[in-house]
Design a protein around this motif. Structure first.
Motif, PDB file in Angstrom:
ATOM      1  N   PHE A 180      34.822   5.263 -60.206  1.00  9.40           N
ATOM      2  CA  PHE A 180      34.064   6.381 -60.754  1.00  9.40           C
ATOM      3  C   PHE A 180      34.226   7.628 -59.888  1.00  9.40           C
ATOM      4  CE2 PHE A 180      31.214   3.101 -62.831  1.00  9.40           C
ATOM      5  CZ  PHE A 180      31.554   3.460 -64.123  1.00  9.40           C
ATOM      6  N   ALA A 181      34.056   8.789 -60.538  1.00  7.62           N
ATOM      7  CA  ALA A 181      34.075  10.079 -59.836  1.00  7.62           C
ATOM      8  C   ALA A 181      32.734  10.772 -60.084  1.00  7.62           C
ATOM      9  CB  ALA A 181      35.228  10.938 -60.346  1.00  7.62           C
ATOM     10  N   PRO A 182      31.657  10.354 -59.388  1.00  6.17           N
ATOM     11  CA  PRO A 182      30.314  10.864 -59.672  1.00  6.17           C
ATOM     12  C   PRO A 182      30.070  12.272 -59.126  1.00  6.17           C
ATOM     13  CG  PRO A 182      30.230   9.345 -57.829  1.00  6.17           C
ATOM     14  CD  PRO A 182      31.658   9.318 -58.331  1.00  6.17           C
ATOM     15  N   HIS A 183      29.058  12.932 -59.679  1.00  2.00           N
ATOM     16  CA  HIS A 183      28.634  14.252 -59.223  1.00  2.00           C
ATOM     17  C   HIS A 183      27.432  14.116 -58.296  1.00  2.00           C
ATOM     18  CE1 HIS A 183      31.242  16.749 -61.716  1.00  2.00           C
ATOM     19  NE2 HIS A 183      31.057  15.868 -62.697  1.00  2.00           N
ATOM     20  N   VAL A 184      27.259  15.100 -57.425  1.00  3.79           N
ATOM     21  CA  VAL A 184      26.162  15.072 -56.459  1.00  3.79           C
ATOM     22  C   VAL A 184      24.911  15.756 -57.000  1.00  3.79           C
ATOM     23  CG1 VAL A 184      26.800  17.223 -55.268  1.00  3.79           C
ATOM     24  CG2 VAL A 184      25.605  15.394 -54.002  1.00  3.79           C
ATOM     25  N   ALA A 185      25.067  16.645 -57.967  1.00  2.00           N
ATOM     26  CA  ALA A 185      23.932  17.352 -58.555  1.00  2.00           C
ATOM     27  C   ALA A 185      24.265  17.692 -60.001  1.00  2.00           C
ATOM     28  CB  ALA A 185      23.625  18.630 -57.764  1.00  2.00           C
ATOM     29  N   GLY A 186      23.252  18.233 -60.704  1.00  2.00           N
ATOM     30  CA  GLY A 186      23.449  18.604 -62.096  1.00  2.00           C
ATOM     31  C   GLY A 186      23.307  17.449 -63.057  1.00  2.00           C
ATOM     32  N   HIS A 187      22.619  16.406 -62.640  1.00  2.00           N
ATOM     33  CA  HIS A 187      22.435  15.242 -63.498  1.00  2.00           C
ATOM     34  C   HIS A 187      21.520  15.555 -64.676  1.00  2.00           C
ATOM     35  CE1 HIS A 187      23.356  12.921 -59.562  1.00  2.00           C
ATOM     36  NE2 HIS A 187      24.462  13.187 -60.229  1.00  2.00           N
ATOM     37  N   GLN A 188      21.702  14.800 -65.759  1.00  2.00           N
ATOM     38  CA  GLN A 188      21.020  15.085 -67.009  1.00  2.00           C
ATOM     39  C   GLN A 188      19.913  14.080 -67.314  1.00  2.00           C
ATOM     40  OE1 GLN A 188      22.079  17.910 -68.816  1.00  2.00           O
ATOM     41  NE2 GLN A 188      23.249  18.179 -66.915  1.00  2.00           N
ATOM     42  N   SER A 189      18.841  14.589 -67.917  1.00  2.00           N
ATOM     43  CA  SER A 189      17.754  13.726 -68.371  1.00  2.00           C
ATOM     44  C   SER A 189      17.121  14.378 -69.594  1.00  2.00           C
ATOM     45  CB  SER A 189      16.710  13.564 -67.268  1.00  2.00           C
ATOM     46  OG  SER A 189      15.655  12.747 -67.699  1.00  2.00           O
ATOM     47  N   PRO A 190      16.845  13.614 -70.655  1.00  2.00           N
ATOM     48  CA  PRO A 190      17.172  12.190 -70.821  1.00  2.00           C
ATOM     49  C   PRO A 190      18.641  11.994 -71.173  1.00  2.00           C
ATOM     50  CG  PRO A 190      16.177  13.033 -72.808  1.00  2.00           C
ATOM     51  CD  PRO A 190      16.161  14.173 -71.822  1.00  2.00           C
ATOM     52  N   ARG A 191      19.039  10.726 -71.331  1.00  2.00           N
ATOM     53  CA  ARG A 191      20.426  10.402 -71.663  1.00  2.00           C
ATOM     54  C   ARG A 191      20.469   9.577 -72.954  1.00  2.00           C
ATOM     55  NH1 ARG A 191      19.164  10.415 -66.761  1.00  2.00           N
ATOM     56  NH2 ARG A 191      18.441   8.258 -66.788  1.00  2.00           N
ATOM     57  N   ASP A 192      21.455   9.871 -73.765  1.00  2.00           N
ATOM     58  CA  ASP A 192      21.590   9.233 -75.079  1.00  2.00           C
ATOM     59  C   ASP A 192      22.672   8.158 -75.000  1.00  2.00           C
ATOM     60  OD1 ASP A 192      21.632   8.554 -77.742  1.00  2.00           O
ATOM     61  OD2 ASP A 192      22.675  10.381 -78.396  1.00  2.00           O
TER      62      ASP A 192
END
Length: 407
Positions: free
Chosen positions: A55-67
């Motif tokens: 995986f290539a994850p991000h450190v910030a900018g995560h989304q909520s909620p998720r579909d």
């Protein structure tokens, strides 16, 4: 009330479900769940290949909620995980009925095998979104009768599985499935059953039903045993692509071809009128050393993903595996061994447990990758090692031959 000396029925990983299944089931029954053909290279690659994708994850900018919702062949489902059809389920007396109820409770599709131990009418009643799986076995009249029966029961789609070539050359021996759960079988299995009393008690409470294939029962006749059904398959000439098209036309509804590993076969499935395919090597029970399904997925998705729905099955053990399959072009995945281990460990609740684990793992991956929906997953979310993909049956440039100068 909580009793600290009693084991928590909830398991936190599919691997733990497998461990509990192994402890609960007689050795020969458990062997039927893990067996692969010959040396077992393909089942190992099915699972190991997922670990090669990073995986290539991000450190910030995560989304909520998720579909996590999607649809397969027009059926809305709450997560992109379907129940793959598997044969006679001797791991639990409720068999496919427990699995169908669990899938319905978690908002997904139930795939029912022709070789199932429960009738399609009962399974479709337990889960209105049931897909019926058909092997190419018996006469065309037999197959028409079976399709008519499944359609009348309310099956929403047909899954044609044509890739089966069961091998008896298995390094650990072929799994043994009793013809009937009768006194004779119990005596023969006594050394194994004696150390698995909970499994025996479950079957005793259910009245020790026969392990037959009721969906292959001819009108006015008796349902064959598993090996009786297998013998019929052995005597049936293999199908052609014209037969695939005939099946699709005779069914008349949504049609999935399962067992595709080659790009050219995927294109032939489009030509035959399939609505969906599943990239699959039959869980490694077919031709050993066939590449892992996840390795075959990207070239096939690239070739035909805009013309039909592409699913994948083989080796799914965690939600991260589901995310990787979706990122490489699958619309959804199908699971087999994972839910059977859950069924063996804790019946319907165990199957629900497995589906919940996959949902949580998938949600975690979507979160870490910075997406709000599974439909945003793509190859940019992965590090794919060079040479990972297996473009079987794709048009490739002929290799350049180097002339060897002889002295």
């Amino acid at each position: 009330m909580y009793w600290p000396w009693k084991k928590n029925p909830w398991f936190e990983t599919v691997r733990e479900a497998q461990r509990r299944a192994e402890k609960r089931l007689p050795r020969s029954v458990y062997a039927a769940l893990v067996a692969g053909s010959e040396r077992g290279t393909t089942p190992r690659d099915n699972t190991d290949a997922f670990a090669e994708l990073e995986f290539a994850p991000h450190v910030a900018g995560h989304q909520s909620p998720r579909d996590l919702a999607t649809s397969v062949l027009g059926i809305p489902i709450s997560l992109p995980v379907l129940i793959s059809p598997t044969g006679v389920q001797a791991v639990h007396p409720d068999g496919e009925l427990a699995v169908a109820r669990a899938a319905a409770a978690r908002g997904t599709i139930m795939g029912l095998s022709s070789f199932a131990s429960k009738p399609v009418e009962d399974v479709a009643a337990a889960n209105e979104n049931t897909f019926y799986q058909l092997y190419w076995t018996g006469s065309k009249a037999d197959m028409v009768q079976r399709m008519d029966r499944a359609r009348a029961a309310g099956a929403k789609a047909l899954i044609a599985t044509l890739d089966w070539s069961f091998s008896i050359g298995r390094d650990w021996g072929s799994p043994e499935i009793p013809e009937k759960m009768d006194v004779k079988s119990m005596i023969r299995l006594a050394p194994e059953v004696a150390v698995r009393p909970h499994w025996l008690l479950d079957w005793a409470k259910a009245g020790i039903p026969d392990l037959t294939a009721p969906n292959l029962q001819p009108p006015g006749g008796a349902a064959p045993t598993f090996f009786g059904a297998y013998y019929e398959w052995m005597q049936t000439p293999p199908p052609s692509w014209e037969d695939v098209e005939w099946l699709r036309k005779e069914w008349g509804g949504k049609f999935m071809l399962k067992g595709v590993t080659r790009v050219d076969d995927a294109k032939r499935a489009v030509d035959a009128g399939a609505d969906a395919i599943s990239v699959s090597n039959h869980g490694g029970n077919n031709l050993d050393t066939t590449p892992a399904s996840i390795r075959c997925l990207p070239p096939i998705a690239d070739a035909v993903g805009d013309q039909l729905e592409v699913l994948m099955d083989g080796g799914i053990r965690r939600g991260g595996d589901v995310a990787k399959a979706l990122a490489l072009g699958a619309r959804a995945v199908m699971i087999g061994r994972a839910y059977l281990w859950g069924l063996a460990a804790n019946g319907q609740t165990g199957v629900e447990n497995v589906l919940d684990l996959l949902r949580m793992g998938l949600d975690s991956a979507v979160l870490g990758l910075g997406h709000a929906s599974i439909h945003e997953l793509g190859r940019a979310d992965l590090w794919i090692p060079k040479g990972f993909e297996r473009p079987l049956g794709a048009e490739q440039e002929a290799p350049t031959r180097t002339k060897v100068r002889r002295a």
